[in-house]
Design an enzyme around this catalytic site. Sequence first.
Site, PDB file in Angstrom:
ATOM      1  N   LYS A   1       0.875  -1.185   0.000  1.00 15.94           N
ATOM      2  CA  LYS A   1       0.000   0.000   0.000  1.00 15.94           C
ATOM      3  C   LYS A   1       0.903   1.224   0.000  1.00 15.94           C
ATOM      4  CE  LYS A   1      -4.436   1.000   0.236  1.00 15.94           C
ATOM      5  NZ  LYS A   1      -5.589   0.164  -0.160  1.00 15.94           N
TER       6      LYS A   1
ATOM      7  N   ASP B   1      -6.988   4.237  -4.494  1.00 18.62           N
ATOM      8  CA  ASP B   1      -7.655   4.114  -3.194  1.00 18.62           C
ATOM      9  C   ASP B   1      -8.278   5.497  -2.952  1.00 18.62           C
ATOM     10  OD1 ASP B   1      -7.857   2.149  -0.742  1.00 18.62           O
ATOM     11  OD2 ASP B   1      -7.423   4.068   0.172  1.00 18.62           O
TER      12      ASP B   1
HETATM   13  P1  NDP Z   1     -12.910   7.774  -2.772  1.00 18.95           P
HETATM   14  O1  NDP Z   1     -11.844   8.766  -2.621  1.00 18.95           O
HETATM   15  O2  NDP Z   1     -13.520   7.565  -4.098  1.00 18.95           O
HETATM   16  O3  NDP Z   1     -14.079   8.025  -1.718  1.00 18.95           O
HETATM   17  C1  NDP Z   1     -13.796   8.064  -0.334  1.00 18.95           C
HETATM   18  C2  NDP Z   1     -15.051   8.473   0.393  1.00 18.95           C
HETATM   19  O4  NDP Z   1     -14.789   8.504   1.799  1.00 18.95           O
HETATM   20  C3  NDP Z   1     -15.477   9.840   0.042  1.00 18.95           C
HETATM   21  O5  NDP Z   1     -16.859   9.922   0.244  1.00 18.95           O
HETATM   22  C4  NDP Z   1     -14.732  10.675   1.078  1.00 18.95           C
HETATM   23  O6  NDP Z   1     -15.321  11.897   1.228  1.00 18.95           O
HETATM   24  C5  NDP Z   1     -14.860   9.834   2.303  1.00 18.95           C
HETATM   25  N1  NDP Z   1     -13.738  10.029   3.223  1.00 18.95           N
HETATM   26  C6  NDP Z   1     -12.428   9.822   3.001  1.00 18.95           C
HETATM   27  N2  NDP Z   1     -11.694  10.079   4.089  1.00 18.95           N
HETATM   28  C7  NDP Z   1     -12.557  10.481   5.017  1.00 18.95           C
HETATM   29  C8  NDP Z   1     -12.405  10.873   6.352  1.00 18.95           C
HETATM   30  N3  NDP Z   1     -11.199  10.916   6.960  1.00 18.95           N
HETATM   31  N4  NDP Z   1     -13.529  11.191   7.029  1.00 18.95           N
HETATM   32  C9  NDP Z   1     -14.739  11.135   6.439  1.00 18.95           C
HETATM   33  N5  NDP Z   1     -14.938  10.755   5.171  1.00 18.95           N
HETATM   34  C10 NDP Z   1     -13.871  10.436   4.469  1.00 18.95           C
HETATM   35  O7  NDP Z   1     -12.295   6.396  -2.220  1.00 18.95           O
HETATM   36  P2  NDP Z   1     -12.803   4.923  -2.456  1.00 18.95           P
HETATM   37  O8  NDP Z   1     -14.260   4.879  -2.669  1.00 18.95           O
HETATM   38  O9  NDP Z   1     -11.896   4.307  -3.442  1.00 18.95           O
HETATM   39  O10 NDP Z   1     -12.443   4.259  -1.043  1.00 18.95           O
HETATM   40  C11 NDP Z   1     -13.379   4.174   0.033  1.00 18.95           C
HETATM   41  C12 NDP Z   1     -12.956   3.068   0.982  1.00 18.95           C
HETATM   42  O11 NDP Z   1     -12.909   1.827   0.282  1.00 18.95           O
HETATM   43  C13 NDP Z   1     -11.571   3.232   1.607  1.00 18.95           C
HETATM   44  O12 NDP Z   1     -11.574   2.660   2.889  1.00 18.95           O
HETATM   45  C14 NDP Z   1     -10.690   2.384   0.699  1.00 18.95           C
HETATM   46  O13 NDP Z   1      -9.522   1.969   1.349  1.00 18.95           O
HETATM   47  C15 NDP Z   1     -11.629   1.216   0.427  1.00 18.95           C
HETATM   48  N6  NDP Z   1     -11.358   0.414  -0.752  1.00 18.95           N
HETATM   49  C16 NDP Z   1     -11.200   0.961  -1.986  1.00 18.95           C
HETATM   50  C17 NDP Z   1     -10.989   0.159  -3.089  1.00 18.95           C
HETATM   51  C18 NDP Z   1     -10.898   0.703  -4.459  1.00 18.95           C
HETATM   52  O14 NDP Z   1     -10.792  -0.101  -5.382  1.00 18.95           O
HETATM   53  N7  NDP Z   1     -10.950   1.994  -4.672  1.00 18.95           N
HETATM   54  C19 NDP Z   1     -10.872  -1.287  -2.940  1.00 18.95           C
HETATM   55  C20 NDP Z   1     -11.122  -1.783  -1.623  1.00 18.95           C
HETATM   56  C21 NDP Z   1     -11.347  -0.940  -0.576  1.00 18.95           C
HETATM   57  P3  NDP Z   1     -14.593  13.145   0.558  1.00 18.95           P
HETATM   58  O15 NDP Z   1     -14.106  12.690  -0.793  1.00 18.95           O
HETATM   59  O16 NDP Z   1     -15.652  14.151   0.468  1.00 18.95           O
HETATM   60  O17 NDP Z   1     -13.458  13.466   1.497  1.00 18.95           O
HETATM   61  O1  2IT Z   2      -7.926  -1.568  -0.714  1.00 18.74           O
HETATM   62  C1  2IT Z   2      -7.857  -2.066  -1.858  1.00 18.74           C
HETATM   63  O2  2IT Z   2      -8.014  -3.276  -2.041  1.00 18.74           O
HETATM   64  C2  2IT Z   2      -7.636  -1.167  -2.992  1.00 18.74           C
HETATM   65  N1  2IT Z   2      -7.549   0.036  -2.802  1.00 18.74           N
HETATM   66  C3  2IT Z   2      -7.473  -1.722  -4.372  1.00 18.74           C
HETATM   67  C4  2IT Z   2      -6.066  -2.204  -4.590  1.00 18.74           C
HETATM   68  C5  2IT Z   2      -5.723  -2.637  -5.982  1.00 18.74           C
HETATM   69  O3  2IT Z   2      -4.532  -2.952  -6.175  1.00 18.74           O
HETATM   70  O4  2IT Z   2      -6.575  -2.669  -6.866  1.00 18.74           O
END
Ligand code: NDP
Ligand code: 2IT
Length: 447
Positions: free
Chosen positions: A126, A166
Site C-alpha cells: 500500500k 484508493d
Molecule cells: P474515494 O476517494 O472515491 O471516496 C472516499 C469516500 O470517503 C469519500 O466519500 C470521502 O469523502 C470519504 N472520506 C475519506 N476520508 C474520510 C475521512 N477521513 N472522514 C470522512 N470521510 C472520508 O475512495 P474509495 O471509494 O476508493 O475508497 C473508500 C474506501 O474503500 C476506503 O476505505 C478504501 O480503502 C476502500 N477500498 C477501496 C478500493 C478501491 O478499489 N478503490 C478497494 C477496496 C477498498 P470526501 O471525498 O468528500 O473526502
Molecule cells: O484496498 C484495496 O483493495 C484497494 N484500494 C485496491 C487495490 C488494488 O490494487 O486494486
Amino acid sequence: MLEHVRQVLAEVKAKNPAEPEFHQAVEEVMESLDVVLQKHPEYISSNILRRMVEPERVIMFRVPWMDDQGEIHVNRGFRIEMNSAIGPYKGGLRFHPSVNLGILKFLAFEQVFKNSLTTLPMGGGKGGSDFDPKGKSDYEVMRFCQSFMSELFRHIGPNTDVPAGDIGVGGREIGFLFGQYKRLRNEFTGVLTGKGINWGGSLIRPEATGFGVVYFAQEMLKTIGQSFDGKTVAVSGFGNVAWGAVQKATELGAKVVTLSGPDGFIYDKEGISGEKIEYMLKLRASNKDAVEDYAKEFKGAEFHAGKKPWGVKVDVALPCATQNEILVDDAKELVKNGCVCLCEGANMPTHIDAYHIIRESKMLYAPGKASNAGGVATSGLEMSQNSMRLPWSRDEVDQRLHEIMTRIHNTCITTAEKYGAPGNYVDGANIAGFLKVADAMLDQGLV
Ligand code: NDP
Ligand code: 2IT
C-alpha cells in the site's frame, strides 16, 4: 489468547508507537489465530507471526511540487511493500491529508490477507501521500503525481509491485502516474491498475469494489434465505466504492436510503437511484467536500450535519467511506434497529470494540478484507489481460468477479466451520488468508 500471540502483539505496539490503526489491524487478525497455532506449532517455531508483522520494505520520500501560483509545497510519499510470498506487491495508493505511516501499514497488512483470499497470485502493499487533491486544479494534481512517480518508479514494476487507486486516487491520478512512469522507464507495461480503457485498463474495474461488496452480501443473505429484493440499505461515503455498491444494490431490487461525506449524511427515503446516482457522480467530480447539496437538489431528502448514517433503521449496512467509521455506539444502534447484515466496502470501517458488540448479536458481519476484495481481484484480472495483451469483455470480467466473490464467501464459511467458528466471517477470512501466505513463506525458506 495464546502467550506467543500476546507477546507478538505487545511487541508490535511497543515497536510501532503512535500507529493505532496498525495495532488494531494486527490485533484483529491475531484474535483469530489461536486455534490455527494450536493445530500447527510449526508456525510458532518458525516465528511466522513476527515475520508477517514486519514489512519487507518501507519506502518514504519527499514529494516537492509547484502550485498554479508558483508556490512550492512539500508532501511526504510512502510505499509499504509488506509481503511478496505469493506474488508481486499489490495494493492501492491513498492521497488524503490524514495519511501517515501507521495508516498505510494497517492497509498494507490487510491487503496481504485480502489478496491471498482472491486466489490470484498477488502479494500485499500500500502507499500514498498526505497530499490533499481536494480543491487542486488538474495541472496541480498532474505535477504532484509526476513528482511522486519520479521517486516511486525505481521501486515498482509489473513483476515487482503494482499500485492502483484508493481514497483520492482514481482514473485521473492513475493516468498522470502511468504517463510519468512510461517516460522514465521507456516501457509500456501493466505497472499500475485502474488504467484508462484505451490504454490497458479493464472494463468493470471502476465499479468492481462496490459490485463485489454487493455480490458478497448477496451470498451472506442467501445463508439466511434472504435476498436484496425489497431491502433498505444504508451506504456511507460517496466515492468510488459507494457508487458501485449503490448501483448494484439498486439493480438487485434494494432501496439505498443514505450516503455520507465528511460534512454529514443524507437520508432519502425514496431511494437513491437513476438520475440521483448521476447527480452524485457530478457532485463528486465538482471537487466539493460535501453531500449537503444532494438534499437541496432532491425534495424529501434530509441532510444531517456532522452525523453518520448508522442510526437509520435499515436491513443492510454497507460502510464504504473510511476506517473506524462504525464505533461502539453505532454498532449498538445497528443491532437495536434490527440490521441483518453489515458488509464492509471500506477497509476496517468497524472499530475492533464495535466488532466485539456485533459478534455477540445475530447480525451477519463480513470484514472488508473478504467483502471488498473485488477491487483488487479485478486489478488482478487487469494484470492478466495486460500480460496476454488481450482485453476481456464487460460480461467476462463481471462474471469472473462474481465467481471470485462467491468463492471468497464460501472459503470464509468453510474455513470458519473447520476451525470451530461456524458463521464467523472474520475468523474464516483471517485464517484462510493467513494459511496460504504462511505456507508460502515456509516453502521459501527464511524470508
Ligand atoms: P474515494 O476517494 O472515491 O471516496 C472516499 C469516500 O470517503 C469519500 O466519500 C470521502 O469523502 C470519504 N472520506 C475519506 N476520508 C474520510 C475521512 N477521513 N472522514 C470522512 N470521510 C472520508 O475512495 P474509495 O471509494 O476508493 O475508497 C473508500 C474506501 O474503500 C476506503 O476505505 C478504501 O480503502 C476502500 N477500498 C477501496 C478500493 C478501491 O478499489 N478503490 C478497494 C477496496 C477498498 P470526501 O471525498 O468528500 O473526502
Ligand atoms: O484496498 C484495496 O483493495 C484497494 N484500494 C485496491 C487495490 C488494488 O490494487 O486494486
